[in-house]
Design an enzyme around this catalytic site. Structure first.
Site, short mmCIF file in Angstrom:
data_model
loop_
_atom_site.label_atom_id
_atom_site.label_comp_id
_atom_site.label_asym_id
_atom_site.label_seq_id
_atom_site.Cartn_x
_atom_site.Cartn_y
_atom_site.Cartn_z
N LYS A 53 64.47 42.14 12.18
CA LYS A 53 65.12 42.91 13.26
C LYS A 53 66.61 43.01 12.98
O LYS A 53 67.22 44.07 13.14
CB LYS A 53 64.83 42.27 14.62
CG LYS A 53 63.41 42.56 15.09
CD LYS A 53 62.97 41.76 16.30
CE LYS A 53 61.49 42.06 16.57
NZ LYS A 53 60.89 41.24 17.62
N GLN A 97 62.00 36.71 21.53
CA GLN A 97 60.79 36.72 20.69
C GLN A 97 59.69 35.86 21.33
O GLN A 97 59.94 34.72 21.71
CB GLN A 97 61.15 36.20 19.29
CG GLN A 97 60.07 36.39 18.25
CD GLN A 97 59.79 37.86 17.92
OE1 GLN A 97 60.68 38.70 17.98
NE2 GLN A 97 58.56 38.15 17.59
N ASP A 120 62.03 45.74 24.80
CA ASP A 120 60.63 45.46 24.48
C ASP A 120 59.70 46.14 25.48
O ASP A 120 58.49 46.23 25.26
CB ASP A 120 60.36 43.95 24.58
CG ASP A 120 60.35 43.24 23.24
OD1 ASP A 120 59.95 43.87 22.26
OD2 ASP A 120 60.71 42.06 23.21
N1 GUN Z 1 55.94 38.78 19.52
C1 GUN Z 1 55.02 39.57 18.93
N2 GUN Z 1 55.33 40.87 19.09
C2 GUN Z 1 56.48 40.89 19.81
C3 GUN Z 1 57.32 41.94 20.29
O1 GUN Z 1 57.07 43.13 20.11
N3 GUN Z 1 58.42 41.55 20.98
C4 GUN Z 1 58.71 40.24 21.22
N4 GUN Z 1 59.81 39.96 21.94
N5 GUN Z 1 57.96 39.25 20.79
C5 GUN Z 1 56.86 39.57 20.08
#
Ligand code: GUN
Length: 283
Positions: A53, A97, A120
């Protein structure tokens, strides 16, 4: 022989567009879109995502901050970091996350992120907006799937769409986006009776179950579009999707590979959401 949907290529195309729009944004506003990424604990897969990211932010020209917090971080410490980021004008998007360590309350954390910075789209406010079809942020994985479908020239309207899996991150929002695109949508899950028969009627089949090679050739209609959201690591260390690619590919019209299909798209959609957040709420 199916046409392979190249997620790496499509993702690179969209990132180039985001980079161009970001340059125009910075020239006009005098600042960059900013994303804060929080990770708690040392889950290796999550650490890889967070690093990717950050790299994606650099690539498209965003400002970014990463917070790598120890597994013992308390709920109060995490919530006060989010409070601070909520108030920070340089930060337009915040993501925490998942999964979080067990002692932390995921719902409280997701509720704490201001909806306008929730890139998200996990906050119940944004989940509700998606439900009614009036949204700025698309949940990243389903949005990535929709972009792959659209950019491959596949029509959704009127098609039988079957989603396997009902998670909040993939299955449920995926079904909603296909519905908004006028698909006729069925969601299958662990209690579904005769899942093979239902899947075999799909024109578009999206698998997000998290079980290696779950979708076999007998579950697929000739000429179906197959989208594989699964990322499973086999004992051998090899990555593999939810679809038995070798068996299914000859029956499909289009299919996404794993890796290199949906995976590369999710972070690109996060970049898209962050740019949108900065455009709408940046000062
Ligand atoms: N864990 C797995 N996929 C995601 C996601 O798209 N966003 C976040 N914050 N955590 C994740």
């Amino acid at each position: 022989m199916a046409q392979i949907i190249d997620g790496k290529r499509i993702s690179a195309e969209i990132r180039a567009e985001i980079k161009e729009q970001t340059e125009a944004f910075k020239a006009k506003r005098g600042y960059a879109p900013g994303l804060a990424v929080i990770i708690v604990g040392e889950d290796p897969a999550s650490q890889v995502y967070v690093r990717n990211k950050k790299r994606a932010c650099d690539e498209v020209g965003f400002y970014s901050e990463s917070y790598e917090l120890p597994a013992e971080t308390t709920q109060d410490e995490l919530l006060s970091l989010i409070d601070r980021l909520n108030a920070d004008e340089n930060i337009h998007g915040i993501i925490c996350q998942l999964p979080l360590p067990r002692h932390l309350d995921e719902t409280a954390v997701l509720l704490k992120i201001k909806p306008e910075k929730d890139v998200d789209a996990f906050h119940p406010y944004n989940v509700g907006k998606i439900m009614i079809g009036d949204y700025n942020f698309l949940p990243c994985t389903p949005a990535g799937v929709m972009a792959l479908i659209k950019r491959s020239g596949i029509e959704v309207a009127g098609k039988n769409c079957v989603v396997i899996g009902r998670s909040n991150i993939v299955g449920k929002p995926m079904a909603m986006l296909l519905l908004h695109a006028n698909g006729t949508v069925t969601i299958c899950h662990s209690k579904t009776r005769d899942i093979k028969k239902i899947c075999a009627e799909a024109d578009i089949l999206v698998a997000g179950v998290g079980r290696a090679n779950f979708v076999t050739a007998d579950m697929v209609k000739e000429g179906a579009v197959i989208i594989d959201v699964g990322i499973n690591r086999l004992d051998s260390g090899k990555l593999c999707g939810d679809v038995d690619f070798c068996e299914v590919e000859p029956k499909a019209s289009y299919i996404t590979p794993v890796p290199g299909g949906v995976g590369p798209m999710t972070i690109t959609m996060l970049m898209q959401n962050t740019l949108t957040a900065a455009k709408i709420h940046g000062k």
